[in-house]
Design a protein around this motif. Structure first.
Motif, PDB file in Angstrom:
ATOM      1  N   TRP A  29      10.446  65.658 -21.959  1.00  0.00           N
ATOM      2  CA  TRP A  29      10.613  64.569 -22.922  1.00  0.00           C
ATOM      3  C   TRP A  29      11.997  63.930 -22.779  1.00  0.00           C
ATOM      4  O   TRP A  29      12.122  62.703 -22.702  1.00  0.00           O
ATOM      5  CB  TRP A  29      10.417  65.082 -24.346  1.00  0.00           C
ATOM      6  N   LEU A  32      12.343  62.099 -19.324  1.00  0.00           N
ATOM      7  CA  LEU A  32      11.616  60.827 -19.306  1.00  0.00           C
ATOM      8  C   LEU A  32      12.314  59.787 -20.174  1.00  0.00           C
ATOM      9  O   LEU A  32      12.397  58.606 -19.806  1.00  0.00           O
ATOM     10  CB  LEU A  32      10.179  61.040 -19.787  1.00  0.00           C
ATOM     11  N   ALA A  33      12.828  60.201 -21.322  1.00  0.00           N
ATOM     12  CA  ALA A  33      13.539  59.267 -22.199  1.00  0.00           C
ATOM     13  C   ALA A  33      14.769  58.692 -21.505  1.00  0.00           C
ATOM     14  O   ALA A  33      15.126  57.524 -21.713  1.00  0.00           O
ATOM     15  CB  ALA A  33      13.940  59.970 -23.494  1.00  0.00           C
ATOM     16  N   LYS A  36      12.984  57.082 -17.642  1.00  0.00           N
ATOM     17  CA  LYS A  36      11.796  56.208 -17.736  1.00  0.00           C
ATOM     18  C   LYS A  36      10.930  56.291 -16.477  1.00  0.00           C
ATOM     19  O   LYS A  36      10.175  55.375 -16.168  1.00  0.00           O
ATOM     20  CB  LYS A  36      12.209  54.741 -17.962  1.00  0.00           C
ATOM     21  N   SER A  37      11.007  57.389 -15.751  1.00  0.00           N
ATOM     22  CA  SER A  37      10.376  57.478 -14.430  1.00  0.00           C
ATOM     23  C   SER A  37       9.282  58.536 -14.377  1.00  0.00           C
ATOM     24  O   SER A  37       9.514  59.695 -14.726  1.00  0.00           O
ATOM     25  CB  SER A  37      11.445  57.791 -13.375  1.00  0.00           C
ATOM     26  N   LYS A  38       8.080  58.125 -13.907  1.00  0.00           N
ATOM     27  CA  LYS A  38       7.006  59.088 -13.653  1.00  0.00           C
ATOM     28  C   LYS A  38       7.420  60.047 -12.542  1.00  0.00           C
ATOM     29  O   LYS A  38       7.045  61.216 -12.533  1.00  0.00           O
ATOM     30  CB  LYS A  38       5.724  58.360 -13.239  1.00  0.00           C
ATOM     31  N   TYR A 237       4.011  61.523 -20.596  1.00  0.00           N
ATOM     32  CA  TYR A 237       4.154  60.096 -20.259  1.00  0.00           C
ATOM     33  C   TYR A 237       3.312  59.196 -21.162  1.00  0.00           C
ATOM     34  O   TYR A 237       3.854  58.261 -21.778  1.00  0.00           O
ATOM     35  CB  TYR A 237       3.824  59.842 -18.789  1.00  0.00           C
ATOM     36  N   GLN A 240       4.665  59.203 -24.806  1.00  0.00           N
ATOM     37  CA  GLN A 240       5.927  58.498 -25.042  1.00  0.00           C
ATOM     38  C   GLN A 240       5.864  57.027 -24.657  1.00  0.00           C
ATOM     39  O   GLN A 240       6.329  56.164 -25.401  1.00  0.00           O
ATOM     40  CB  GLN A 240       7.046  59.193 -24.255  1.00  0.00           C
ATOM     41  N   ARG A 241       5.259  56.708 -23.497  1.00  0.00           N
ATOM     42  CA  ARG A 241       5.332  55.351 -22.961  1.00  0.00           C
ATOM     43  C   ARG A 241       4.129  54.482 -23.315  1.00  0.00           C
ATOM     44  O   ARG A 241       4.272  53.269 -23.470  1.00  0.00           O
ATOM     45  CB  ARG A 241       5.478  55.404 -21.437  1.00  0.00           C
ATOM     46  N   ASP A 242       2.918  55.085 -23.435  1.00  0.00           N
ATOM     47  CA  ASP A 242       1.720  54.295 -23.740  1.00  0.00           C
ATOM     48  C   ASP A 242       1.424  54.249 -25.236  1.00  0.00           C
ATOM     49  O   ASP A 242       1.104  53.192 -25.785  1.00  0.00           O
ATOM     50  CB  ASP A 242       0.498  54.857 -23.003  1.00  0.00           C
ATOM     51  N   HIS A 244       3.625  55.173 -27.549  1.00  0.00           N
ATOM     52  CA  HIS A 244       4.894  54.823 -28.215  1.00  0.00           C
ATOM     53  C   HIS A 244       5.182  55.706 -29.434  1.00  0.00           C
ATOM     54  O   HIS A 244       5.565  55.226 -30.504  1.00  0.00           O
ATOM     55  CB  HIS A 244       4.886  53.346 -28.629  1.00  0.00           C
TER      56      HIS A 244
END
Length: 400
Positions: A29, A32-33, A36-38, A237, A240-242, A244
């Motif tokens: 977590w 990624l925060a 921002k990378s897969k 991912y 957090q990213r999809d 939100h």
């Protein structure tokens, strides 16, 4: 005495596993925060798996030696230091150092896990391996509910906190093991003539090669891990990213889904008794594959249900295969055979994690997850076809 030792060990193990859940949720977590990378998510998973591949077989030899308990205590203590250092390195942005410490923590963690696999059959009653392994897995899974929620709450306040608490739980586990060291040592096999590290490693390889069932399932696990490892690496991912969600909401999603793992662990003994070990193992692979399909769907409810199903199938498989390995392996070789099997099974895991990152970056995480699901389901079909003889043999033995 054996029952008391088993309860004491499980209690300390569960407390430490709670700390592990903080670490397992917080690490991807936070990374990624920041990035921002897969790709970085894949790299974290690949780094952890690489540690097992490089040192797994050597670790198997070491945990079969007379001083295995001292080694396990030292490894757990060193993990505490490593996790504390990781917290600092992340804050100062030293990514190379972060990955180096992740590698070290994974290596030390494997020493403890292999040691447990080697020692546990000696401190439980005969014929109760499924129950004992299921109890440990269920208790560990219970921490998966609380751990991610607490980790998410802590991250909102301080990125340091989950790691420092995890370090503390490792120290508690090391202390508990030190207290139990003498009574556990009574049940360990007597030392044999000292041999070279290479010779002892080869013993594990040769035994695994001689057991057609264990060898076949090591190959099956390798193929499954090609898809499963990447799927699990991507869990945070979409959250957090999809979707939100903030860290605590993400922790709740992961925590509730972990009930799938708990149910899989609790059901293992009953499922094995009802349909046999072979059918239970193959059936669990189909459950995992279908679960990953659900994770690939864009809706949050589908992702949640698929993730829970994936965890349930994986837990059932892990408990059943561990019990099968312990039952079919002599006590003096358990650490080596388990580690050799693990190295074979995890050989494809870093490849799967990196492949998922590449596909996810190019075509999206959903596409990568569908590829992962396809790999697992094709492997499940092949496994169902290839173990027909073993299923027949198992049924004949049960009928006698």
């Amino acid at each position: 005495m054996k029952k008391t030792l088993a309860i004491g060990w499980v209690s300390a193990d569960v407390f430490s596993t709670f700390g592990d859940q903080l670490y397992k949720f917080a690490l991807p977590w936070v990374i990624l925060a920041d990035t921002k990378s897969k790709w970085d998510l894949s790299l974290v998973s690949a780094t952890q798996q690489a540690a097992i591949l490089i040192f797994g077989m050597v670790i198997g030899v070491l945990v079969d030696r007379p001083k295995r308990l001292q080694l396990m205590i030292g490894a757990v203590s060193a993990e505490a230091v490593g996790v504390a250092i990781l917290s600092y390195l992340h804050v100062v942005g030293a990514l190379v150092g972060v990955y180096a410490i992740i590698f070290l923590i994974a290596t030390l963690g494997q020493i403890y896990k292999s040691g447990v696999s080697s020692v546990l059959p000696l401190v439980v009653q005969d014929g109760q391996l499924e129950q004992a392994n299921g109890m440990i897995q269920t208790a560990r899974t219970a921490t998966q509910f609380l751990g991610p929620i607490v980790a998410g709450w802590l991250i909102l306040r301080s990125n340091h906190a989950p790691f420092l608490i995890d370090a503390t739980t490792f120290l508690v586990l090391a202390g508990a093991m030190a207290v139990m060291q003498r009574p556990i040592a009574i049940h360990l096999p007597r030392p044999t003539a000292k041999r070279s590290l290479w010779q002892e490693t080869l013993d594990g390889v040769q035994y695994l090669r001689s057991d057609a069932i264990l060898l076949q399932f090591a190959v099956i696990m390798a193929l499954v891990n090609l898809g499963l490892t990447g799927a699990l690496a991507m869990v945070v991912y979409p959250i957090q990213r999809d979707f939100h969600l903030h860290s605590m909401a993400g922790g709740v999603i992961v925590a509730v889904a972990s009930f799938g793992s708990m149910l899989g662990s609790m059901a293992t003994a009953g499922v094995v008794k009802r349909i046999g070990t072979m059918k239970a193992l193959v059936g669990s692979l189909f459950v995992v594959g279908l679960g990953i399909v659900g994770m690939a769907a864009p809706a949050m409810t589908s992702f949640f249900a698929g993730y829970a199903l994936t965890l349930a199938g994986a837990a059932l498989f892990n408990v059943a295969i561990l019990s099968l390995q312990q039952r079919r392996t002599p006590a003096a070789l358990r650490g080596r055979v388990t580690s050799t099997s693990l190295v074979m099974a995890r050989f494809t895991a870093p490849i799967g994690a990196l492949l998922t990152g590449v596909i996810g970056a190019a075509y999206g995480v959903e596409s990568a997850l569908f590829v992962n699901a396809g790999i697992v389901l094709i492997t499940a079909v092949a496994a169902a076809w290839n173990i027909r003889h073993f299923v027949s043999t198992e049924e004949e033995v049960a009928a006698r």
